[in-house]
Design an enzyme around this catalytic site. Structure first.
Site, PDB file in Angstrom:
ATOM      1  N   GLY A 252      -9.017 -38.257 -36.672  1.00 40.94           N
ATOM      2  CA  GLY A 252      -9.030 -39.711 -36.823  1.00 40.94           C
ATOM      3  C   GLY A 252      -9.964 -40.393 -35.846  1.00 40.94           C
ATOM      4  O   GLY A 252     -10.598 -41.405 -36.173  1.00 40.94           O
ATOM      5  N   ASP A 253     -10.069 -39.847 -34.643  1.00 37.52           N
ATOM      6  CA  ASP A 253     -10.977 -40.414 -33.645  1.00 37.52           C
ATOM      7  C   ASP A 253     -12.429 -40.219 -34.067  1.00 37.52           C
ATOM      8  O   ASP A 253     -13.259 -41.120 -33.925  1.00 37.52           O
ATOM      9  CB  ASP A 253     -10.736 -39.754 -32.288  1.00 37.52           C
ATOM     10  CG  ASP A 253      -9.319 -39.974 -31.791  1.00 37.52           C
ATOM     11  OD1 ASP A 253      -8.915 -41.144 -31.676  1.00 37.52           O
ATOM     12  OD2 ASP A 253      -8.617 -38.991 -31.527  1.00 37.52           O
TER      13      ASP A 253
END
Length: 482
Positions: A252-253
Site C-alpha cells: 500500500g505504501d
C-alpha cells in the site's frame, strides 16, 4: 519532483533465521537468528521508496527521542525529516521470519498518541510540495488542525493521495485519491459481503467518496488488484499482475507513493492508478518491504546494529586510522571480499564512484543516501592518474591517499576501492553490486553503467543533484581566498 509525505513514523524490525528443532520447554520452534534488520516503516517507508526513486522528499511526522528514533534517523538519511516534539515512544513492529515466511509479529507502542504541534517548517513543506502523500497509521499526526488546514489548501493546487487508517482521521475535502484496502473500506462503511468481482469494493468506494468529498477512491484488493471509483464513470476494476507474494507488507505504501508521483506528472487518473498497481506488484515480486534493509546487524557482515568493518583498498582496516597506502589496482581484494560477504549473508551491496576531489556537502548527502539503500557502501575512487586524464593537469587538488582517508572518515562509507581506468566498469565487474548510485539530474537509463549492472541483475539509481555544491565551485572560491 518535490514530494512531501505526511504521516506516522514506525520502526520495523525484521528478525530472520532458521528453525530446525522444537523447544524442550514448549512445542514451539527454536529460531536460530541469522540477522536483525531495522528499517523505517509507515510514512517512513513511503518516504524511503520515493527517495530511492530519486525524488526530493520531505517527511512531516512526529519523532520521539528514544533509541528507536535513533535507528529511524539513520534509516532516513537523505530524507528531509521535519518532526514535531516527541509525545510518545517510537512505535515498533518486530517481525520474526523463518526463511521468507513470517511466523509472528510483536507490536510495541503502536496505540494512538496525541497529535504533535506543527512547526513552521512542517507547514512550509506541505505548502511547497508538487505532490503529497498522507500515510496515516492511526498515531495522531493527521488530527493536527494546522496540518489539516495546510493539506486542505494544498489539495486545491497539487495532488494529495491519502492512505487512510481506521484509527486515523478522514481525508481532507479535495483529496485527489484515497486508497483504503478492501477490509478498511468495508469496515469504514459497515458494508457486508464477500467482494464478488469487486462489487463490494465499488459500493464501499462510492459511499466513502460521498462521505469524504474526495475526487476519487481507489480500493485495493491485494492480488485481485484494485477498484477505482471517481464519480465520473462506472467503477473501474484494475487487475494486478500475477505475483508470488510471501509477505504483502509495504504494498500500500508503494502504491500510494507511485500514484502521487504519476498524478503530479499530469497523468490521467485511470492510467496513474493502473501504473501504481503495477508498481506495487513489482515491489512485492522483488521482496517487498523486507528487501529494503536500512540498518543491518547479525548478518555476518558486522556486529548487531553496526556496519561491516570498513576497509581501504589495500586491505587495511579503517577503524579510525588512515590507510598507509591505497592500491590503485581496480580490484582491491578487501573491497571484493566485503561485497562477497554481504551478498553471502543475503544483504544488499551498494556502490558509487567518482573523483571526490575536495569533499563537500553534496558528496556527503549522496553518500548518506547511497548507504541507506543497502548493507554496505563501497566507493569506487578515481586514481590520481585517472583524474588528471579526466579533469586536466591541475587536478586532483587532493591526492588519492587523502581522498580515500576522508571518505573512510565518513560513517556511511564501508570501503574504498581505487581504479586507474577512465571508467569504473572493470571495478564494478569484480564488485558486482546490487545497486550503483550516482548523483545527478538525469535518469538511470542515461547512465552507461545501467546495461553493465543489468547483466547480473543489478540496477542503477540517481539521487537529487545539488547544483550549488560542486568541487569546481569550491575550488574557485578557494582560489579567490588565496
Amino acid at each position: 519532483m518535490k514530494v512531501t509525505v505526511v504521516g506516522d513514523l514506525l520502526l520495523d524490525v525484521d528478525i530472520n533465521g532458521t528453525a530446525t528443532r522444537l523447544s524442550p520447554d514448549a512445542p514451539v520452534p527454536v529460531v536460530d537468528v541469522a540477522g536483525i534488520r531495522r528499517r523505517a516503516g509507515g510514512a517512513g517507508l513511503v518516504a524511503t521508496l520515493l527517495m530511492r526513486d530519486g525524488h526530493d522528499v520531505a517527511l512531516v511526522t512526529a519523532l520521539s527521542d528514544d533509541d528507536g528514533a535513533r535507528h529511524l534517523r539513520r534509516a532516513l538519511a537523505g530524507v528531509e525529516l521535519l518532526a514535531g516534539p516527541p509525545l510518545a515512544p517510537t512505535p515498533t513492529k518486530t517481525r520474526v521470519r523463518i526463511g521468507s515466511h513470517p511466523m509472528v509479529r510483536f507490536d510495541e507502542g503502536c496505540a494512538p498518541a496525541p497529535a504533535p504541534a506543527a512547526t513552521a517548517q512542517m507547514l512550509a513543506a506541505v505548502d511547497s510540495a508538487e505532490a503529497i502523500v498522507v500515510a496515516d497509521y492511526g498515531r495522531g499526526i493527521t488530527f493536527n488542525a494546522d496540518i489539516r488546514a495546510a493539506l486542505g489548501g494544498a489539495a486545491r493546487r497539487v495532488p494529495v493521495v491519502w492512505d487512510p487508517h481506521p484509527a486515523g482521521s478522514e481525508p481532507v475535502p479535495g483529496t485527489a485519491v484515497a486508497t483504503p484496502n478492501l477490509a478498511e473500506a468495508i469496515g469504514l462503511v459497515k458494508t457486508a459481503g464477500a467482494d464478488p468481482a469487486g462489487a463490494d469494493a465499488a459500493k464501499a468506494g462510492k459511499r466513502l467518496l460521498e462521505r469524504w468529498g474526495c475526487d476519487a477512491v481507489l480500493v485495493t484488493r491485494g492480488e485481485a488488484g484494485a477498484v477505482l471509483v471517481d464519480g465520473k464513470r462506472d467503477a473501474v476494476s484494475i487487475p494486478a499482475p500475477a505475483t508470488p507474494v510471501s509477505d504483502p507488507c509495504g504494498a500500500g505504501d508503494r502504491l500510494a507513493g507511485s500514484l502521487a508521483v504519476y498524478l503530479g506528472l499530469g497523468m490521467d487518473l485511470p492510467d496513474a492508478a493502473a501504473r501504481a498497481v503495477g508498481d506495487a506488484s513489482l515491489f512485492l515480486a522483488e521482496g517487498g518491504a523486507a528487501s529494503l534493509v536500512m540498518e543491518a546487524g547479525g548478518t555476518g557482515t558486522g556486529p548487531e546494529g553496526a556496519a561491516p568493518d570498513r576497509v581501504a583498498a589495500d586491505g587495511a582496516a579503517a577503524d579510525g586510522a588512515a590507510p598507509d597506502r591505497v592500491a590503485a589496482d581496480g580490484a582491491a581484494a578487501d573491497g571484493v571480499r566485503l561485497a562477497r560477504a554481504v551478498r553471502a549473508a543475503g544483504g544488499t551491496v551498494v556502490a558509487t564512484g567518482g573523483c571526490f576531489d575536495l569533499l563537500h556537502a553534496g558528496h556527503a548527502r549522496t553518500l548518506a543516501i547511497a548507504r541507506s539503500m543497502g548493507d554496505c557502501l563501497i566507493v569506487c575512487l578515481n586514481s590520481d592518474r585517472s583524474v588528471r586524464r579526466l579533469k586536466g593537469p591541475h587536478r586532483p587538488i587532493v591526492s588519492m591517499e587523502d581522498r580515500a582517508e576522508l571518505l573512510l572518515a565518513l560513517s556511511c562509507v564501508d570501503a574504498v576501492v581505487v581504479f586507474d581506468e577512465d571508467t569504473p566498469e572493470a571495478c564494478l565487474e569484480k564488485l558486482r553490486p546490487h545497486i550503483w548510485v550516482k548523483g545527478g539530474d538525469y535518469g538511470p537509463e542515461e547512465l552507461p553503467e545501467t546495461r553493465l549492472l543489468a547483466g547480473w541483475g543489478g540496477r542503477c539509481l540517481t539521487v537529487p543533484f545539488h547544483p550549488a555544491r560542486s568541487t569546481s565551485g569550491l575550488a574557485e572560491a578557494l582560489a579567490k581566498v588565496g
